[in-house]
Design an enzyme around this catalytic site. Structure first.
Site, PDB file in Angstrom:
ATOM      1  N   ASP A 192       0.866  -1.176   0.000  1.00 40.87           N
ATOM      2  CA  ASP A 192       0.000   0.000   0.000  1.00 40.87           C
ATOM      3  C   ASP A 192       0.908   1.233   0.000  1.00 40.87           C
ATOM      4  OD1 ASP A 192      -1.591   2.149   0.585  1.00 40.87           O
ATOM      5  OD2 ASP A 192      -2.509   1.279   2.374  1.00 40.87           O
ATOM      6  N   LYS A 201      -3.397  12.077  -3.040  1.00 43.67           N
ATOM      7  CA  LYS A 201      -2.342  12.273  -2.040  1.00 43.67           C
ATOM      8  C   LYS A 201      -1.021  12.652  -2.696  1.00 43.67           C
ATOM      9  CE  LYS A 201      -4.363   8.933   1.185  1.00 43.67           C
ATOM     10  NZ  LYS A 201      -5.056   9.760   2.171  1.00 43.67           N
TER      11      LYS A 201
HETATM   12  N1  7TS Z   1      -3.650   3.502   2.698  1.00 47.30           N
HETATM   13  C1  7TS Z   1      -3.043   4.426   3.463  1.00 47.30           C
HETATM   14  C2  7TS Z   1      -1.710   4.121   4.071  1.00 47.30           C
HETATM   15  C3  7TS Z   1      -3.689   5.645   3.674  1.00 47.30           C
HETATM   16  O1  7TS Z   1      -3.087   6.565   4.428  1.00 47.30           O
HETATM   17  C4  7TS Z   1      -4.950   5.893   3.093  1.00 47.30           C
HETATM   18  C5  7TS Z   1      -5.709   7.164   3.349  1.00 47.30           C
HETATM   19  C6  7TS Z   1      -5.495   4.898   2.293  1.00 47.30           C
HETATM   20  C7  7TS Z   1      -4.825   3.712   2.124  1.00 47.30           C
HETATM   21  C8  7TS Z   1      -6.809   5.072   1.608  1.00 47.30           C
HETATM   22  O2  7TS Z   1      -6.688   5.984   0.569  1.00 47.30           O
HETATM   23  P1  7TS Z   1      -7.981   6.417  -0.269  1.00 47.30           P
HETATM   24  O3  7TS Z   1      -7.458   7.508  -1.160  1.00 47.30           O
HETATM   25  O4  7TS Z   1      -8.429   5.225  -1.032  1.00 47.30           O
HETATM   26  O5  7TS Z   1      -8.978   6.903   0.728  1.00 47.30           O
HETATM   27  N2  7TS Z   1      -5.296   7.879   4.488  1.00 47.30           N
HETATM   28  C9  7TS Z   1      -5.886   8.989   5.009  1.00 47.30           C
HETATM   29  C10 7TS Z   1      -5.361   9.692   6.089  1.00 47.30           C
HETATM   30  O6  7TS Z   1      -4.310   9.396   6.660  1.00 47.30           O
HETATM   31  N3  7TS Z   1      -6.151  10.734   6.390  1.00 47.30           N
HETATM   32  O7  7TS Z   1      -7.192  10.721   5.527  1.00 47.30           O
HETATM   33  C11 7TS Z   1      -7.020   9.641   4.670  1.00 47.30           C
END
Ligand code: 7TS
Length: 402
Positions: free
Chosen positions: A195, A221
């Site tokens: 991940d 991100k």
């Molecule tokens: N994996 C990690 C390590 C993450 O930090 C996040 C989201 C996800 C997966 C999921 O990502 P998404 O774009 O599919 O939602 N982390 C965070 C956070 O730390 N604060 O808000 C979202």
């Protein structure tokens, strides 16, 4: 040395004020701000290029398809994948993990099989595995927030069907020794998903050097739009996988008697995709490559070191997570102050941080906390912003002492 002033000028939102104060945005692990070239790429798409992809023979459809597929090539190059067909566009890291769980792992499971994760995973790298008829095993972390590697290795058994680990912890900032982890799992013939949601914004990533089988990340991100992300999967594995969702675009031919699925990666991109998002992601990747991931990593290393020093000197502040190698984020608690109050008071000063469990409740449980405050960094942050954070935290301490 990165010219942060020049980079900051690329992000229009950084010029805004919050409650009459200049915005200090330190919630980049939740989502990053977007540079003008990403915003413009999306605007240009709708003003000049909008059309559906992989369908028409007309000019706009060919143009949109070319832009969409160019972004795939750029994403493949960004991760050093061997072939653009190894990149599947998805909604984000969460969808990518669900896709692998349902389409790769589920069909391979035998009774009593195990999926091995670590104690520092985000919920999106825990819950998709709980939906499978498999036993979830959890490798421990120590008090610093480092994975206990010997224990992890011991836990790989004949029953382990899959390993899923985060590259960087969103709650602790821990950088995992992913290459070593992959070697350990592969020595037992177990495939590995990494991940990379919190890694790709902060360091160069080379999936072939890491040796992993799957790598996932989210566009938002890494300075790109929301609603788009990428799954990297080694080609033979991807080709062995049944569709995850079905409908248009993922087929070669359909009749009521027999449907023939499309080739990879299109087999996994059912329906009209997030075309604007993919184009925006391509622009974001160009942007970070232009800034240089080595330069970004060096600048952020300086910020992390500086922030660790400055925050440690705030009275009654304790940093949660002191791993050997950290990137992107610092979690902390203030004695006697609920993290939510910390966040609310800082917000009055225009300082944005995140407070709560960070969708990593097992991490909170491991450290005996309900929540932490978290400052997380991006290429545009400065030492002055960290000074502002520390000054804000001193005021929080005063408010609660009074
Ligand atoms: N994996 C990690 C390590 C993450 O930090 C996040 C989201 C996800 C997966 C999921 O990502 P998404 O774009 O599919 O939602 N982390 C965070 C956070 O730390 N604060 O808000 C979202």
């Amino acid at each position: 040395m990165t010219d942060v002033g020049r980079l900051r000028a690329d992000f229009p939102i950084l010029r805004t004020e919050v409650r009459g104060k200049p915005l200090v945005y330190l919630d980049n692990a939740a989502t990053t701000q977007k540079p003008k070239i990403v915003i413009d790429a999306i605007g240009r798409y709708y003003e000049e290029q909008n059309s559906n992809v992989h369908r028409g023979v007309h000019h706009l459809s060919e143009l949109a398809t070319k832009l969409y597929e160019d972004a795939r090539v750029r994403t493949a190059r960004f991760l050093n994948a061997a072939d653009p067909r190894e990149i599947v566009f998805v909604r984000g890291a969460t969808e990518a993990i669900n896709l692998v769980a349902q389409s790769f792992v589920r069909p391979r499971l035998r009774s009593e099989d195990e999926v091995l994760v670590t104690h520092m995973e985000h919920h999106s790298n825990i819950v998709p595995w709980q939906l499978l008829p498999a036993v979830l095993r959890v490798a421990p972390i120590d008090d610093a927030g480092d994975l206990v590697l010997e224990k992890f290795e011991e836990m790989i058994s004949e029953r382990t069907r899959f390993v899923a680990v985060t590259h960087v912890s969103n709650a602790l900032g821990t950088v995992n020794p992913v290459k070593r982890i992959v070697e350990m799992a592969h020595a037992r013939g177990v495939p590995v998903l990494v991940d990379g949601a919190q890694a790709v914004p902060h360091m160069p990533v080379d999936v072939r050097d890491l040796g992993c089988d799957f790598y996932v990340f989210s566009g938002h991100k890494i300075y790109g739009p929301t609603g788009v992300g990428a799954l990297y999967a080694r080609l033979p594995l991807l080709e062995s996988m049944p569709p995850y969702q079905s409908g248009g675009d993922m087929i070669l031919s359909v009749s009521f008697e027999k449907t023939i699925f499309n080739h990879v990666p299109h087999r996994f991109e059912a329906g009209t995709p997030n075309i604007e998002g993919v184009i925006g992601l391509g622009a974001a990747i160009d942007y970070v490559r232009g800034a240089g991931l080595d330069a970004i990593a060096a600048h952020e290393r300086d910020l992390m070191d500086y922030a660790t020093g400055v925050l440690s000197r705030v009275k009654s502040l304790r940093i949660v997570g002191t791993a050997r190698e950290k990137a992107g984020a610092i979690s902390f608690v203030l004695d006697g102050v609920h993290p939510h109050d910390v966040g609310t008071i800082l917000d009055r000063e225009g300082i944005a941080i995140r407070t709560g469990h960070h969708c990593a409740q097992p991490v909170m449980e491991r450290f005996g906390l309900a929540a932490t405050a978290r400052a997380s960094f991006a290429l545009y942050n400065t030492r002055e912003e960290i000074d502002a954070l520390a000054a804000g935290l001193r005021r929080v301490v005063e408010v609660f002492r009074a």
